[in-house]
Scaffold this motif. Structure first.
Motif, short mmCIF file in Angstrom:
data_model
loop_
_atom_site.label_atom_id
_atom_site.label_comp_id
_atom_site.label_asym_id
_atom_site.label_seq_id
_atom_site.Cartn_x
_atom_site.Cartn_y
_atom_site.Cartn_z
N ASP A 458 0.79 -1.12 0.02
CA ASP A 458 -0.10 0.07 0.16
C ASP A 458 0.95 1.37 -0.12
O ASP A 458 0.42 2.29 -0.59
N PHE A 459 1.95 1.26 0.71
CA PHE A 459 2.93 2.47 0.94
C PHE A 459 3.43 2.81 -0.71
O PHE A 459 3.51 3.95 -0.83
N ARG A 460 3.92 1.71 -1.21
CA ARG A 460 4.28 2.21 -2.49
C ARG A 460 3.25 2.90 -3.82
O ARG A 460 3.49 3.72 -4.38
N THR A 532 11.25 3.97 2.59
CA THR A 532 11.86 3.23 1.35
C THR A 532 10.58 3.36 0.17
O THR A 532 11.04 3.53 -0.94
N ALA A 533 9.24 3.26 0.70
CA ALA A 533 8.45 3.31 -0.26
C ALA A 533 8.22 4.85 -0.89
O ALA A 533 7.83 4.86 -2.23
N THR A 534 8.44 5.67 -0.12
CA THR A 534 8.59 7.13 -0.60
C THR A 534 9.56 7.22 -1.67
O THR A 534 9.41 7.87 -2.80
N LEU A 535 10.61 6.59 -1.64
CA LEU A 535 11.87 6.89 -2.37
C LEU A 535 11.92 6.07 -3.58
O LEU A 535 12.55 6.30 -4.40
N SER A 536 10.86 5.06 -3.65
CA SER A 536 10.71 4.18 -4.59
C SER A 536 9.15 3.77 -4.91
O SER A 536 8.83 2.91 -4.38
N PRO A 537 8.75 4.92 -5.63
CA PRO A 537 6.96 4.57 -5.80
C PRO A 537 6.78 3.46 -6.79
O PRO A 537 7.51 2.83 -7.54
N ASP A 538 5.49 3.11 -6.81
CA ASP A 538 5.02 2.03 -7.61
C ASP A 538 5.06 2.43 -9.22
O ASP A 538 5.21 1.55 -10.08
N HIS A 539 4.73 3.45 -9.61
CA HIS A 539 4.78 3.97 -10.93
C HIS A 539 3.78 3.43 -11.61
O HIS A 539 3.66 3.21 -12.78
N GLY A 540 2.56 3.07 -10.90
CA GLY A 540 1.41 2.50 -11.65
C GLY A 540 0.35 3.44 -12.21
O GLY A 540 -0.70 2.94 -12.75
N GLY A 541 0.65 4.58 -11.92
CA GLY A 541 -0.41 5.63 -12.47
C GLY A 541 -1.70 5.92 -11.73
O GLY A 541 -2.61 6.43 -11.92
N TRP A 542 -1.49 5.55 -10.33
CA TRP A 542 -2.80 5.59 -9.27
C TRP A 542 -2.95 6.80 -8.99
O TRP A 542 -1.99 7.68 -8.76
N MET A 543 -4.33 7.36 -8.92
CA MET A 543 -4.77 8.59 -8.61
C MET A 543 -5.66 8.46 -7.34
O MET A 543 -5.80 9.50 -6.74
N PHE A 544 -6.44 7.45 -7.28
CA PHE A 544 -7.66 7.37 -6.26
C PHE A 544 -7.33 6.10 -5.42
O PHE A 544 -6.83 5.22 -5.79
#
Length: 579
Positions: A458-460, A532-544
């Motif tokens: 969830d964090f990523r 660590t999740a903040t420094l390496s996000p998911d990059h899935g295009g999530w908005m909501f």
């Protein structure tokens, strides 16, 4: 008698000539064999002793007697223990000789027979015979210039074998070996109980050797026997005691106290990585338990015994091992302060006051007053709208408390841990890469992620939502974050169900429903996963995102998908509230 070259000339009796000696030795070959052995032995003795001592010794007992015994004496038959005749050749001599000569003759030949047995089996025969000769010599202590007595009649000479040192009566040849065994046994016993064979009253000879076996009887030392007995009892008793102690420690029950202890409190610190054995030794040294083994046994018997954590425990002295384990397996009894991930500073301040038994508000006042002196990094507090300059810098972990712990010392330690962790992760260098203005905004994003997410996955995705909403191209939320957690922080509350209209109308720099962009500072203290999740996000295009059931968070890319999830969430809330 005159002396020639320092030696006294003893009278010789002419009637005992050499012919008698030859006849006697021809009739009795066993004596001839003995004579040859004795002559050989005396030859060795003469090489070992000085001339002045050698010439003082009397002649061979058998040769001397041969010179003294009159010719023609009948031989005497002797019977051994088996009834067989043992021909000694002395029956005729004893029958015809005077009474005193018969007695002396029997003693002389008895000594010869005994010497034959002893010289044959004992290695010390040479020394013993020398000692016997010296002890039996009637001229050893006499004045060398005094006139020596002469026999009253021809043929009488000094009796050299009538002294107590003379050899005992002879035994049959078949039983002579028994003397050696008995003597050896006596010597061994005397050596052990009498100090090496030198009993009381025994004197060494002039050359350092002991006198003959026929000398004065030895007396065993009573003190030596007593000492030997004491040593034996000591060895046996000591061995038994140590054996009992070893068996008791190995197989017996470990020493333990009873009850929950006495009214004497003690703080015991268990270091990191300590095993049950080390814990037990620490508790024993502190006087809490009676033995380390009792603690190990109690911990193994307790289902939670192996889950004891390092830290400081408030215990009592003289507790039973089971009672100590019970306290140490209860997290609430542990004298530590645990800061959870995402916890706000206001909660941390209250926890410090309770643990250190300080009045409410004590730690908060110190934090706000001494913020600049607690070790914050230079890039912190760059916005005057920040509500608490220490927010986001009280690193979440467990802190052991001691008697010297104070609110200020704990705050400094927390700030140092946070600063060290941020430097380790390279927060300063990655701020620009993430499109953020400064390192403080990295910590702020991490605090939002930690407040809204439930796990690392969830964090990523949550950090991806924050970065997408901050983009200038965001025309759905118009760059507003719109996180409920920011509204709750501004209101100093933690509510899920609140009026969204009211939230949007509430004006506060931290309310992301009302203002664009990030709040002035963090809204909590993020943990390592959120960082660590903040420094390496998911990059899935999530908005909501929305959590329909309160447990699982669902992420969407479009606003329409989000509205459907919001409607489902609201319906669940109505059913839950009975409406």
């Amino acid at each position: 008698m005159p002396y020639v070259d320092g030696q006294q000339q003893y009278p010789q009796e002419p009637q005992y000539d050499q012919q008698y000696q030859q006849e006697q030795y021809q009739q009795h070959p066993q004596y001839q064999e003995y004579s040859n052995d004795q002559q050989h032995q005396y030859a060795n003795d003469q090489q070992q002793y000085p001339n002045d001592q050698r010439h003082q010794y009397p002649q061979d007992p058998q040769q001397q007697y041969a010179q003294q015994a009159p010719q023609g004496y009948p031989q005497q038959e002797t019977y051994d223990g088996g009834g067989q005749v043992w021909d000694t050749g002395m029956n005729q001599v004893q029958a015809q000789a005077p009474a005193h000569l018969q007695t002396h003759a029997g003693q002389d030949y008895a000594g010869v027979a005994q010497a034959t047995g002893q010289y044959a089996g004992v290695a010390q025969a040479t020394d013993q015979y020398a000692d016997v000769a010296q002890a039996a010599d009637p001229y050893a202590g006499a004045d060398p210039y005094a006139q020596q007595p002469v026999g009253g009649y021809p043929g009488e000479a000094p009796d050299l074998y009538a002294t107590p040192e003379a050899f005992p009566p002879p035994r049959p040849p078949g039983r002579r070996h028994l003397d050696i065994e008995e003597d050896a046994a006596d010597e061994a016993e005397d050596s052990f109980l009498g100090g090496g064979g030198h009993g009381d009253g025994d004197d060494d000879g002039p050359d350092g050797r002991r006198p003959g076996r026929g000398g004065k009887p030895k007396k065993r030392s009573g003190m030596a026997c007593l000492i030997a007995a004491v040593v034996i009892v000591g060895v046996v008793g000591g061995g038994g005691y140590y054996g009992y102690t070893y068996l008791k420690a190995k197989f017996g029950a470990a020493e333990d106290f009873a009850g929950s202890g006495i009214d004497e409190a003690v703080d015991v610190e268990i270091p990191k990585g300590a095993g049950l054995g080390q814990m037990g030794r620490i508790l024993k040294e502190a006087g809490v338990v009676a033995s380390a083994q009792a603690f190990v046994d109690a911990a193994n018997a307790n289902p939670k015994g192996k889950s004891i954590q390092p830290g400081i425990y408030p215990l009592k002295k003289k507790m039973s091992a089971a009672a100590a384990v019970e306290v140490m397996t209860d997290p609430t009894k542990l004298h530590v302060l645990t800061i959870a991930e995402g916890m706000r500073n206001t909660t941390v301040y209250d926890a410090i006051d309770r643990k250190l038994e300080k009045p409410a508000g004590t730690t908060k006042d110190i934090a706000l007053r001494e913020a600049k002196n607690l070790g914050l990094p230079a890039w912190a507090n760059n916005d005057p709208k920040i509500m608490d300059p220490l927010e986001g810098f009280l690193y979440p972990m467990r802190y052991d408390l001691t008697k010297d712990s104070t609110p200020e010392s704990l705050l400094k330690q927390m700030v140092k841990n946070a600063t060290d962790k941020y430097a380790e992760l390279g927060v300063e260098g990655k701020a620009k890469e993430l499109g953020l203005e400064n390192p403080l905004q990295v910590i702020t994003v991490a605090s939002l992620v930690n407040a809204e997410g439930k796990n690392h996955d969830d964090f990523r995705k949550m950090s991806e939502v924050v970065y997408n909403r901050l983009k200038k191209t965001n025309d759905v939320t118009n760059r507003k974050i719109e996180f409920d957690s920011t509204y709750n922080y501004a209101k100093n509350q933690s509510e899920i169900n609140f009026n969204l209209t009211e939230a949007k109308a509430f004006v506060n720099p931290y309310n992301t429903h009302n203002v664009k962009g990030l709040p002035p500072g963090p809204i909590g203290n993020p943990g390592l996963d959120a960082l660590t999740a903040t420094l390496s996000p998911d990059h899935g295009g999530w908005m909501f995102f929305v959590s329909v059931d309160g447990n699982k968070t669902t992420f969407t890319k479009t606003y329409d998908e989000h509205l459907k999830l919001v409607a489902e969430f609201q319906e669940r809330q109505k059913q839950k509230n009975g409406g």
